[in-house]
Design an enzyme around this catalytic site. Sequence first.
Site, PDB file in Angstrom:
ATOM      1  N   GLY A  36      38.855  35.753  30.803  1.00  0.00           N
ATOM      2  CA  GLY A  36      40.004  35.967  29.907  1.00  0.00           C
ATOM      3  C   GLY A  36      40.285  34.756  29.034  1.00  0.00           C
ATOM      4  O   GLY A  36      40.661  34.902  27.860  1.00  0.00           O
ATOM      5  N   ASN A  80      37.989  32.302  28.271  1.00  0.00           N
ATOM      6  CA  ASN A  80      36.832  31.733  27.552  1.00  0.00           C
ATOM      7  C   ASN A  80      35.951  32.721  26.804  1.00  0.00           C
ATOM      8  O   ASN A  80      35.254  32.322  25.875  1.00  0.00           O
ATOM      9  CB  ASN A  80      35.935  30.981  28.547  1.00  0.00           C
ATOM     10  CG  ASN A  80      36.679  29.851  29.227  1.00  0.00           C
ATOM     11  OD1 ASN A  80      37.136  28.925  28.569  1.00  0.00           O
ATOM     12  ND2 ASN A  80      36.830  29.941  30.536  1.00  0.00           N
ATOM     13  N   HIS A  90      45.812  38.817  43.333  1.00  0.00           N
ATOM     14  CA  HIS A  90      45.936  37.871  42.205  1.00  0.00           C
ATOM     15  C   HIS A  90      47.393  37.682  41.791  1.00  0.00           C
ATOM     16  O   HIS A  90      47.673  37.274  40.661  1.00  0.00           O
ATOM     17  CB  HIS A  90      45.180  38.361  40.948  1.00  0.00           C
ATOM     18  CG  HIS A  90      43.695  38.333  41.060  1.00  0.00           C
ATOM     19  ND1 HIS A  90      42.906  39.296  40.458  1.00  0.00           N
ATOM     20  CD2 HIS A  90      42.849  37.477  41.671  1.00  0.00           C
ATOM     21  CE1 HIS A  90      41.631  39.028  40.702  1.00  0.00           C
ATOM     22  NE2 HIS A  90      41.569  37.926  41.436  1.00  0.00           N
ATOM     23  N   GLY A 139      36.459  38.036  40.324  1.00  0.00           N
ATOM     24  CA  GLY A 139      37.302  39.177  40.668  1.00  0.00           C
ATOM     25  C   GLY A 139      38.232  39.381  39.478  1.00  0.00           C
ATOM     26  O   GLY A 139      38.590  38.409  38.811  1.00  0.00           O
ATOM     27  N   ARG A 152      47.598  28.845  50.172  1.00  0.00           N
ATOM     28  CA  ARG A 152      47.307  30.146  49.585  1.00  0.00           C
ATOM     29  C   ARG A 152      46.966  31.092  50.726  1.00  0.00           C
ATOM     30  O   ARG A 152      46.075  30.815  51.534  1.00  0.00           O
ATOM     31  CB  ARG A 152      46.108  30.038  48.644  1.00  0.00           C
ATOM     32  CG  ARG A 152      45.695  31.391  48.170  1.00  0.00           C
ATOM     33  CD  ARG A 152      44.466  31.354  47.307  1.00  0.00           C
ATOM     34  NE  ARG A 152      44.226  32.698  46.836  1.00  0.00           N
ATOM     35  CZ  ARG A 152      43.021  33.273  46.798  1.00  0.00           C
ATOM     36  NH1 ARG A 152      41.967  32.604  47.181  1.00  0.00           N
ATOM     37  NH2 ARG A 152      42.900  34.500  46.369  1.00  0.00           N
ATOM     38  N   ASP A 171      27.381  37.060  36.194  1.00  0.00           N
ATOM     39  CA  ASP A 171      28.095  36.035  35.434  1.00  0.00           C
ATOM     40  C   ASP A 171      28.295  36.470  33.979  1.00  0.00           C
ATOM     41  O   ASP A 171      27.332  36.791  33.275  1.00  0.00           O
ATOM     42  CB  ASP A 171      27.280  34.738  35.489  1.00  0.00           C
ATOM     43  CG  ASP A 171      28.042  33.571  34.931  1.00  0.00           C
ATOM     44  OD1 ASP A 171      28.784  32.934  35.696  1.00  0.00           O
ATOM     45  OD2 ASP A 171      27.909  33.313  33.717  1.00  0.00           O
ATOM     46  N   MET A 172      29.536  36.483  33.524  1.00  0.00           N
ATOM     47  CA  MET A 172      29.846  36.990  32.191  1.00  0.00           C
ATOM     48  C   MET A 172      29.085  36.235  31.097  1.00  0.00           C
ATOM     49  O   MET A 172      28.596  36.825  30.148  1.00  0.00           O
ATOM     50  CB  MET A 172      31.362  36.921  31.952  1.00  0.00           C
ATOM     51  CG  MET A 172      31.805  37.382  30.593  1.00  0.00           C
ATOM     52  SD  MET A 172      31.212  39.032  30.143  1.00  0.00           S
ATOM     53  CE  MET A 172      32.529  40.063  30.750  1.00  0.00           C
ATOM     54  N   GLU A 195      46.624  28.541  39.633  1.00  0.00           N
ATOM     55  CA  GLU A 195      47.225  29.004  40.887  1.00  0.00           C
ATOM     56  C   GLU A 195      47.715  27.833  41.739  1.00  0.00           C
ATOM     57  O   GLU A 195      48.736  27.941  42.410  1.00  0.00           O
ATOM     58  CB  GLU A 195      46.221  29.878  41.651  1.00  0.00           C
ATOM     59  CG  GLU A 195      46.125  31.264  41.020  1.00  0.00           C
ATOM     60  CD  GLU A 195      44.902  32.057  41.429  1.00  0.00           C
ATOM     61  OE1 GLU A 195      43.803  31.732  40.952  1.00  0.00           O
ATOM     62  OE2 GLU A 195      45.051  32.994  42.223  1.00  0.00           O
ATOM     63  N   HIS A 254      43.825  39.423  34.350  1.00  0.00           N
ATOM     64  CA  HIS A 254      43.235  38.263  35.026  1.00  0.00           C
ATOM     65  C   HIS A 254      41.758  38.594  35.226  1.00  0.00           C
ATOM     66  O   HIS A 254      41.403  39.434  36.057  1.00  0.00           O
ATOM     67  CB  HIS A 254      43.937  38.037  36.377  1.00  0.00           C
ATOM     68  CG  HIS A 254      43.309  36.956  37.205  1.00  0.00           C
ATOM     69  ND1 HIS A 254      43.921  35.754  37.455  1.00  0.00           N
ATOM     70  CD2 HIS A 254      42.104  36.905  37.830  1.00  0.00           C
ATOM     71  CE1 HIS A 254      43.122  34.998  38.202  1.00  0.00           C
ATOM     72  NE2 HIS A 254      42.018  35.685  38.447  1.00  0.00           N
ATOM     73  N   LEU A 255      40.903  37.956  34.427  1.00  0.00           N
ATOM     74  CA  LEU A 255      39.484  38.310  34.423  1.00  0.00           C
ATOM     75  C   LEU A 255      38.633  37.140  34.893  1.00  0.00           C
ATOM     76  O   LEU A 255      38.256  36.271  34.107  1.00  0.00           O
ATOM     77  CB  LEU A 255      39.052  38.728  33.003  1.00  0.00           C
ATOM     78  CG  LEU A 255      39.941  39.762  32.284  1.00  0.00           C
ATOM     79  CD1 LEU A 255      39.438  40.014  30.865  1.00  0.00           C
ATOM     80  CD2 LEU A 255      39.999  41.068  33.060  1.00  0.00           C
ATOM     81  N   ASN A 263      43.744  25.735  50.218  1.00  0.00           N
ATOM     82  CA  ASN A 263      43.156  27.067  50.122  1.00  0.00           C
ATOM     83  C   ASN A 263      42.007  27.111  51.121  1.00  0.00           C
ATOM     84  O   ASN A 263      40.951  26.543  50.894  1.00  0.00           O
ATOM     85  CB  ASN A 263      42.644  27.294  48.693  1.00  0.00           C
ATOM     86  CG  ASN A 263      42.158  28.715  48.485  1.00  0.00           C
ATOM     87  OD1 ASN A 263      41.978  29.478  49.437  1.00  0.00           O
ATOM     88  ND2 ASN A 263      41.920  29.068  47.239  1.00  0.00           N
ATOM     89  N   ARG A 313      31.751  43.708  41.898  1.00  0.00           N
ATOM     90  CA  ARG A 313      32.472  44.830  42.525  1.00  0.00           C
ATOM     91  C   ARG A 313      32.539  46.022  41.574  1.00  0.00           C
ATOM     92  O   ARG A 313      32.681  45.853  40.366  1.00  0.00           O
ATOM     93  CB  ARG A 313      33.905  44.412  42.892  1.00  0.00           C
ATOM     94  CG  ARG A 313      33.958  43.310  43.917  1.00  0.00           C
ATOM     95  CD  ARG A 313      35.387  42.900  44.220  1.00  0.00           C
ATOM     96  NE  ARG A 313      35.442  41.468  44.446  1.00  0.00           N
ATOM     97  CZ  ARG A 313      36.543  40.728  44.349  1.00  0.00           C
ATOM     98  NH1 ARG A 313      37.704  41.293  44.031  1.00  0.00           N
ATOM     99  NH2 ARG A 313      36.492  39.436  44.564  1.00  0.00           N
TER     100      ARG A 313
END
Length: 384
Positions: A314, A316, A161, A193, A72, A264-265, A366, A189-190, A7, A222
């Site tokens: 998604g 955690n 994604h 991005g 990738r 950061d979530m 991925e 897909h969380l 990648n 974003r």
Amino acid sequence: MLVLVVNCGSSSLKYQVRELDPGADGGTVLTSGLIENIGSSRIADHTQALELLAERLEDELDGRGIDAAGHRVVHGGELFSEPALVDGGTIGAIEELSPLAPLHNPAAVLGLRAVQQKWPQLPQVCVFDTAFHGTMPEHVWRYAVPEEFYERWGIRRYGFHGTSHDWVTGQAAQFLGVPRERFSCVVAHLGNGASVTAVKDGRSYDTSMGYTPLAGLVMGTRTGDLDPSVVTAVLRRDPELTPERLDAVLNKESGLRAVAGDHDMRAVQEAAERGDERAELALEMAAYRLAKYVGGYHVAVDGAQALVFTAGIGENAAPFRARVCDRLGALGIRLDDDANAARSRETRRISAPDSAVEVLVVPTDEEQAIAAATAALVTGPAAG
Ligand code: ADP
């Protein structure tokens, strides 16, 4: 066989080597690592990075050679709707798609050329982030803009994604024991991005990202969906604002960061738990946007059998999953609170037995998907 998964960024090269049995899913990881600061005095370019990588692999694999490389690649445009074995024209074609992904495709091309130069006989495969969405029907991928935008500049929805959405769909179908071609679901897909995909009969039907990965959900930095007039309005009002600067604002200074002060979530969740109102607002905005997409996509696929959460948030962020699912009662979605709160690295069901739609958490991988696609192309009939 040993597959090197690559990648490439403009100044970094992330790699993983996996050992795969023919026909097996994604194999086991033998080694992985990151080469940074490409372009510095120590590592002048991607060719030098490859020399360093070859030395590391020599050590880390005890002299075993790799059999194939899988890269990738972010943008496959309309040319690549599945993984491609690299032949004479492939790298040039990816280079020509660079205007669609100016940061990413040129870096992938440098990586492809460097691997080719280092190991000229090594079969290489490209796996594209956009490819899974090549099955979206025209009324979905079109924007209602003058035809010239599409004809001259390729402006249409592509989606991203894809490698993750594709992989996670396969894992979810397998977990539920449903043949993939009869499996319809919504995949969220969380990560930093984030995108959500409507999967109909195992294939992408619609997805929230568009011409670029800026569209759709409220993300870490974003905006997600935005009235396009906002762009022209602020450009007109602030003469100092350039398109480049506004691009940076919309991509890097918006989303959770703009509303809650942190991208950061985990940090945003902790702040909300302490009673921070902006953090709470940011979570509500992100959850509402996602729930709205899930509702729409449930209709788009004629009734999803499952809602699937994946990637960092998604997999955690149980409170965030609950926040989203709480808004989906109208679809008959009910979470099992204990199952949702339990931590695990495995694919699992988090919906209650009486939920009308299964809710799953499926860890994405991925690299594993790229390795599997690479092995399949290299050993399959297409390889000759
Ligand atoms: P990327 O898109 O960079 O690959 P990831 O898939 O790694 O991103 O997801 C990163 C996001 O996942 C961050 O917002 C991070 O806070 C969030 N995340 C990771 N672990 C947890 C956790 N335990 N609880 C809540 N959020 C988490």
